[in-house]
Each structure stands twice: as C-alpha cells, then as structure tokens.
Design a protein around this motif. Structure first.
Motif, mmCIF file in Angstrom:
data_model
loop_
_atom_site.group_PDB
_atom_site.id
_atom_site.type_symbol
_atom_site.label_atom_id
_atom_site.label_comp_id
_atom_site.label_asym_id
_atom_site.label_seq_id
_atom_site.Cartn_x
_atom_site.Cartn_y
_atom_site.Cartn_z
ATOM 1 N N LEU A 64 -2.691 -29.340 2.363
ATOM 2 C CA LEU A 64 -2.476 -28.906 3.745
ATOM 3 C C LEU A 64 -3.322 -29.657 4.751
ATOM 4 C CD1 LEU A 64 -2.327 -25.072 3.060
ATOM 5 C CD2 LEU A 64 -0.440 -26.482 3.902
ATOM 6 N N TRP A 65 -4.400 -30.293 4.288
ATOM 7 C CA TRP A 65 -5.263 -31.029 5.224
ATOM 8 C C TRP A 65 -4.480 -32.122 5.935
ATOM 9 C CZ3 TRP A 65 -6.053 -36.270 4.809
ATOM 10 C CH2 TRP A 65 -5.678 -36.867 3.601
ATOM 11 N N ASN A 66 -3.387 -32.610 5.305
ATOM 12 C CA ASN A 66 -2.570 -33.643 5.938
ATOM 13 C C ASN A 66 -1.977 -33.154 7.252
ATOM 14 O OD1 ASN A 66 -2.295 -36.096 4.084
ATOM 15 N ND2 ASN A 66 -1.931 -34.400 2.657
ATOM 16 N N SER A 67 -1.607 -31.883 7.294
ATOM 17 C CA SER A 67 -1.004 -31.352 8.519
ATOM 18 C C SER A 67 -1.996 -31.359 9.672
ATOM 19 C CB SER A 67 -0.482 -29.935 8.275
ATOM 20 O OG SER A 67 -1.550 -29.044 7.997
ATOM 21 N N ILE A 68 -3.264 -31.060 9.371
ATOM 22 C CA ILE A 68 -4.295 -31.078 10.416
ATOM 23 C C ILE A 68 -4.566 -32.515 10.858
ATOM 24 C CG2 ILE A 68 -6.664 -30.408 10.979
ATOM 25 C CD1 ILE A 68 -6.438 -28.295 8.736
ATOM 26 N N ARG A 69 -4.616 -33.399 9.900
ATOM 27 C CA ARG A 69 -4.843 -34.822 10.197
ATOM 28 C C ARG A 69 -3.791 -35.353 11.164
ATOM 29 N NH1 ARG A 69 -3.933 -39.606 5.698
ATOM 30 N NH2 ARG A 69 -4.258 -41.393 7.095
ATOM 31 N N TYR A 70 -2.527 -34.959 10.945
ATOM 32 C CA TYR A 70 -1.437 -35.483 11.764
ATOM 33 C C TYR A 70 -1.034 -34.544 12.903
ATOM 34 C CZ TYR A 70 -0.871 -39.000 8.112
ATOM 35 O OH TYR A 70 -1.084 -40.028 7.233
ATOM 36 N N ARG A 71 -1.782 -33.444 13.091
ATOM 37 C CA ARG A 71 -1.522 -32.510 14.196
ATOM 38 C C ARG A 71 -0.050 -32.079 14.216
ATOM 39 N NH1 ARG A 71 -5.686 -33.534 18.401
ATOM 40 N NH2 ARG A 71 -7.112 -35.086 17.543
ATOM 41 N N GLU B 8 0.823 -1.204 0.000
ATOM 42 C CA GLU B 8 0.000 0.000 0.000
ATOM 43 C C GLU B 8 0.860 1.259 0.000
ATOM 44 O OE1 GLU B 8 -3.127 2.097 3.048
ATOM 45 O OE2 GLU B 8 -3.383 -0.044 2.647
ATOM 46 N N ALA B 9 2.032 1.171 0.678
ATOM 47 C CA ALA B 9 2.928 2.328 0.738
ATOM 48 C C ALA B 9 3.849 2.417 -0.475
ATOM 49 C CB ALA B 9 3.761 2.263 2.015
ATOM 50 N N GLY B 10 3.822 1.394 -1.324
ATOM 51 C CA GLY B 10 4.660 1.417 -2.517
ATOM 52 C C GLY B 10 6.127 1.125 -2.258
ATOM 53 N N VAL B 11 6.416 0.428 -1.167
ATOM 54 C CA VAL B 11 7.795 0.092 -0.821
ATOM 55 C C VAL B 11 8.068 -1.364 -1.199
ATOM 56 C CG1 VAL B 11 9.518 -0.024 1.022
ATOM 57 C CG2 VAL B 11 7.716 1.709 1.102
ATOM 58 N N PRO B 12 9.145 -1.644 -1.942
ATOM 59 C CA PRO B 12 9.438 -3.021 -2.335
ATOM 60 C C PRO B 12 9.805 -3.889 -1.137
ATOM 61 C CG PRO B 12 11.230 -1.567 -2.990
ATOM 62 C CD PRO B 12 10.117 -0.683 -2.521
ATOM 63 N N VAL B 13 9.534 -5.187 -1.267
ATOM 64 C CA VAL B 13 9.725 -6.130 -0.166
ATOM 65 C C VAL B 13 10.675 -7.248 -0.585
ATOM 66 C CG1 VAL B 13 8.607 -7.839 1.320
ATOM 67 C CG2 VAL B 13 7.457 -5.680 0.815
ATOM 68 N N VAL B 14 11.637 -7.522 0.287
ATOM 69 C CA VAL B 14 12.502 -8.696 0.184
ATOM 70 C C VAL B 14 12.193 -9.578 1.382
ATOM 71 C CG1 VAL B 14 14.888 -9.528 0.280
ATOM 72 C CG2 VAL B 14 14.324 -7.480 -1.052
ATOM 73 N N GLN B 15 12.015 -10.872 1.165
ATOM 74 C CA GLN B 15 11.750 -11.788 2.272
ATOM 75 C C GLN B 15 12.729 -12.949 2.232
ATOM 76 O OE1 GLN B 15 7.696 -12.934 3.000
ATOM 77 N NE2 GLN B 15 8.270 -14.768 4.131
ATOM 78 N N THR B 16 13.398 -13.176 3.352
ATOM 79 C CA THR B 16 14.314 -14.305 3.460
ATOM 80 C C THR B 16 13.539 -15.550 3.873
ATOM 81 O OG1 THR B 16 16.170 -12.848 4.037
ATOM 82 C CG2 THR B 16 16.389 -15.175 4.573
ATOM 83 N N LEU B 17 13.801 -16.649 3.190
ATOM 84 C CA LEU B 17 13.105 -17.916 3.438
ATOM 85 C C LEU B 17 13.941 -18.746 4.405
ATOM 86 C CD1 LEU B 17 12.106 -18.587 -0.271
ATOM 87 C CD2 LEU B 17 10.577 -17.812 1.559
ATOM 88 N N ARG B 18 13.760 -18.495 5.690
ATOM 89 C CA ARG B 18 14.586 -19.144 6.700
ATOM 90 C C ARG B 18 14.000 -20.461 7.183
ATOM 91 N NH1 ARG B 18 18.849 -16.388 7.407
ATOM 92 N NH2 ARG B 18 18.902 -14.120 7.170
ATOM 93 N N ASN B 19 12.768 -20.769 6.798
ATOM 94 C CA ASN B 19 12.162 -22.061 7.086
ATOM 95 C C ASN B 19 11.108 -22.315 6.005
ATOM 96 O OD1 ASN B 19 9.603 -20.824 7.966
ATOM 97 N ND2 ASN B 19 10.779 -20.175 9.761
ATOM 98 N N TYR B 20 10.364 -23.411 6.150
ATOM 99 C CA TYR B 20 9.408 -23.796 5.106
ATOM 100 C C TYR B 20 7.962 -23.461 5.488
ATOM 101 C CZ TYR B 20 13.443 -26.311 3.295
ATOM 102 O OH TYR B 20 14.685 -26.625 2.805
ATOM 103 N N ARG B 21 7.772 -22.415 6.274
ATOM 104 C CA ARG B 21 6.438 -22.080 6.774
ATOM 105 C C ARG B 21 5.475 -21.670 5.666
ATOM 106 N NH1 ARG B 21 5.502 -23.334 11.897
ATOM 107 N NH2 ARG B 21 7.188 -21.991 12.666
ATOM 108 N N LEU B 22 5.950 -21.184 4.552
ATOM 109 C CA LEU B 22 5.043 -20.832 3.454
ATOM 110 C C LEU B 22 4.434 -22.066 2.814
ATOM 111 C CD1 LEU B 22 6.770 -17.926 1.477
ATOM 112 C CD2 LEU B 22 5.368 -17.821 3.537
ATOM 113 N N LEU B 23 5.023 -23.225 3.095
ATOM 114 C CA LEU B 23 4.580 -24.456 2.454
ATOM 115 C C LEU B 23 3.818 -25.387 3.384
ATOM 116 C CD1 LEU B 23 7.839 -25.347 0.482
ATOM 117 C CD2 LEU B 23 5.958 -23.851 -0.213
ATOM 118 N N ALA B 24 4.105 -25.319 4.689
ATOM 119 C CA ALA B 24 3.508 -26.286 5.617
ATOM 120 C C ALA B 24 3.534 -25.731 7.038
ATOM 121 C CB ALA B 24 4.275 -27.607 5.575
#
Length: 401
Positions: A136-143, A100-116
C-alpha cells in the motif's frame, strides 16, 4: 425477511448508487421489510473545521456509525445486514456493530477499495496493481487518492489496519462480486474464495429489443478518463463514416466538446446526460454500443442494457467488460487505450450486417438467462439464506499471504 441495507453515497451520483437502490426496490417488490440507511458525502460540506480534520480517521473507524448501526439493529431486528458501500462515513466500524449484535453481514464489492486507496486500480490513466503486488505504500508514494499523500495515507491506514485485524474475513459472512473477473482480483488481493459469490447487476424491467433499422454507434457513461472517452474520440477522428452518439456528462465534457469542434467531427453528437427512457431509445437505434474503459470495471451496466435491447457491444479487452462480452459472439474486443485498434474493430462491427445481427441476437439471449430481476432476486435469496441458515463460514480469519 427483514433486511438492513447500508450505503454511503458519494458527492457525484454513480452506478453504485443506482445498483444499491435497485437491490432495495427488488427486495421490497417481493414483500421483504427493508430498512435503507443511507449516508451522503454532501454532509461533509457542513462540517466544522474540527470535524473535517477528524475525517482523516473516519475511514478506519467511525464511532457515530458504529453507534447508529447498533441502534438500528436494536430497533429493526434485521435477519441480515447488507452493506453496499461503507466508504468513507460509515467505515468498517459498522461490520463490528453487526458482529456484536450477532447479525450476519453480506457486503457487495462494487469497487476495489478493500485492496487500494484508488478504488479503480488505476494510475495515470492506466491499470495499476502495485497496491496488490507491491504494498500500500505505493499509493502514498504516487498520491493516488485526489492527488494527496495525506488523504491517500488515510485510506491506506484503513485498509492496512483492517487487514491486520482480520476484519475482511472475520466480520463479513459473504462478499458479492459482480463478475468472475472482479472475484479473481479480490482473491489475488487476499480474500478467501469461499467467502465470495458472483451475482451480477441486473435490470428491474425489460426495455424490449431494438429497432430493425439501426445506424451508428452509441456510448453511454460518465465523461471521465477511466471510461476511455479520450481514446474513443481519438478513434472517431478516423471514422467519419460511422455516426457516434455520446450520452453522459462528467469532468471531460468540455474537453469532449472542444475536441469535436477542433477536429470537425460532424459525425459525433454530444447528447449530454439523458433520462433512462431516452438512453434506451438511443441504444435501440444504434448498430452497436461502445464500452472503451481503460480501468478494471467491477461491472458494466451499459453492457447489459445493450444486451437487453439486442445490441452488440464493442468493448476494451480488460476488466469486467471483457468478461461480459464474448468476443465474436456478442460483440468484439479491442485493445484498451489503443485508438487505432478501436477504429479497426468499429469498422469490422459494421462490415457485415448479418453477422452483427447474429451477435445482437446472442446478446439478447444472454439477458433473460443472467440479468433480469427474477434471476437477481433468486441469487440474492440464496446468498441471504446461506448466511442466515448456515451461520458463519469456518474459514480462518485474516488475509491470505
């Protein structure tokens, strides 16, 4: 350059925190203005019952963090916002504040949280990719998060919602993966290759090479299941001839002490957590470092610490660690979780001192080429220059497949 750095600390300090702080120190050492905005999970302890209940929604969207980051951008006018970790208190809402502010974003992928929900991609002490391949339903199934279906569902909702919104692609200009291995995992999970650059962790200062007279092996890390310490001690039951120093603390510390005592492993020393200087001294005195992780590490900081001191590494054959260590060049690989193979390869490591020395020299040569602060600074400036000078990537929003 004016940089706003965002980071969410966990309750237990880890490598992600140290790496985020190093990036801040690196930029400041080169004269850049860095406003570091940390939040800490310790504050959850002081939440009211209502606030704790509302935490279920916080990973998906935090109104407070959205407002805070908008205010920080207005006040500091950054050229770029660098997100180190947004889970759980910052949330992806901070990405929308930047857009919203028009500022570019860099994000470091230090773990796999975007995936699971399990950021380690691990279940029952083994690598698990079901959230990538089967949903992702597998993650809920296996807690998969803290053994709780409810808490796991909270994180799965965050991931699914922002996939649907196209957040991961439309709100982030560049992702920084720490290794080619982790980059490939994120690509399999749907991130566009054109949005990901590889920039490894680094050491701020050269610790210097190790000693000519060395002995034994050393393990440095958290004493937890994913780090492979169970396999490590099982292997060392058969390695009475090779001393092992274990540096670190964690949830398996008591188990480790009991195992060493019960099996009379006099060759194993549990040194506990040590300051950085003492840790480097131990690595410099060791013949080799052992990195027995049974999960997909995104990096392996202790591996580059070993490389810097000219110490070869015995590493499990999965994840980022295996991609950092060239088999029979800077160390050896063994089958992850296989104690017999670990013991076999440990004996192979020490069987030929001249070869071991050659591997150590090769490891040391890799350090100035890839893992110094100078190399890290140059790569970070290229990333920042790309997003501030060239604007947003033209890749379409949304995840592939």
């Amino acid at each position: 350059m004016n940089v706003l750095m965002l980071h969410n600390y966990y309750q237990q300090r880890g490598g992600e925190d140290a790496s985020a702080e190093q990036d801040v120190a690196l930029l400041r050492s080169h004269g850049h203005a860095v406003h570091f905005h940390p939040v800490h999970n310790d504050e959850i302890k002081d939440y009211s019952q209502y606030e704790k209940g509302a935490l279920w929604f916080a990973p998906t969207w935090s109104r407070r963090s959205y407002r805070d980051v908008k205010s920080l951008i207005r006040g500091h006018k950054p050229d770029v916002v660098h997100v180190q970790n947004f889970f759980p208190l910052l949330s992806p809402s901070v990405l929308y504040a930047c857009r919203e502010a028009g500022v570019p974003v860099v994000q470091t992928l230090r773990n796999y949280r975007l995936l699971a929900p399990c950021a380690l991609l691990m279940r029952e002490n083994r690598v698990c990719e079901r959230c990538i391949d089967g949903g992702l339903w597998n993650s809920i199934r296996y807690r998969c998060y803290h053994g709780s279906a409810l808490q796991t569902a909270s994180i799965a909702t965050m991931i699914a919602t922002h996939r649907w919104l196209g957040t991961w692609d439309s709100m982030v200009d560049r992702y920084v993966a720490l290794t080619e291995f982790s980059k490939n995992v994120f690509m399999r999970g749907g991130l566009f290759e054109s949005r990901i650059v590889v920039r490894p962790n680094f050491l701020m200062h050269d610790p210097g090479t190790g000693y000519e007279r060395r002995s034994g092996a050393v393990f440095v890390g958290r004493l937890s299941p994913e780090k492979g310490v169970v396999c490590l001690l099982e292997a060392w039951r058969a390695l009475s001839e090779i001393p092992l120093t274990i540096i670190g603390d964690g949830p398996l510390a008591v188990w480790c002490a009991d195992s060493v005592r019960v099996h009379s492993m006099r060759q194993v020393k549990l040194a506990g957590a040590k300051p950085s200087a003492e840790t480097f001294e131990a690595i410099k005195r060791a013949l080799f470092l052992v990195s027995p992780s049974v999960c997909y590490e995104t990096f392996g900081r202790t591996i580059i610490e070993a490389f810097a001191t000219g110490t070869p590494v015995l590493v499990s054959d999965i994840g980022a660690g295996a991609s950092l260590v060239s088999d029979s060049v800077t160390g050896l690989h063994f089958e992850a979780g296989n104690a017999a193979d670990l013991a076999k390869k440990a004996r192979e490591m020490v069987s030929d001192p001249d070869r071991l020395g050659t591997w150590g020299e090769a490891a040391r040569r890799e350090y100035p080429e890839k893992y110094t602060s100078e190399v890290a600074y140059g790569s970070l400036m290229r990333v920042y220059g790309d997003v501030t000078g060239g604007g947003r990537s033209s890749s379409p929003p949304g995840l592939r497949g």
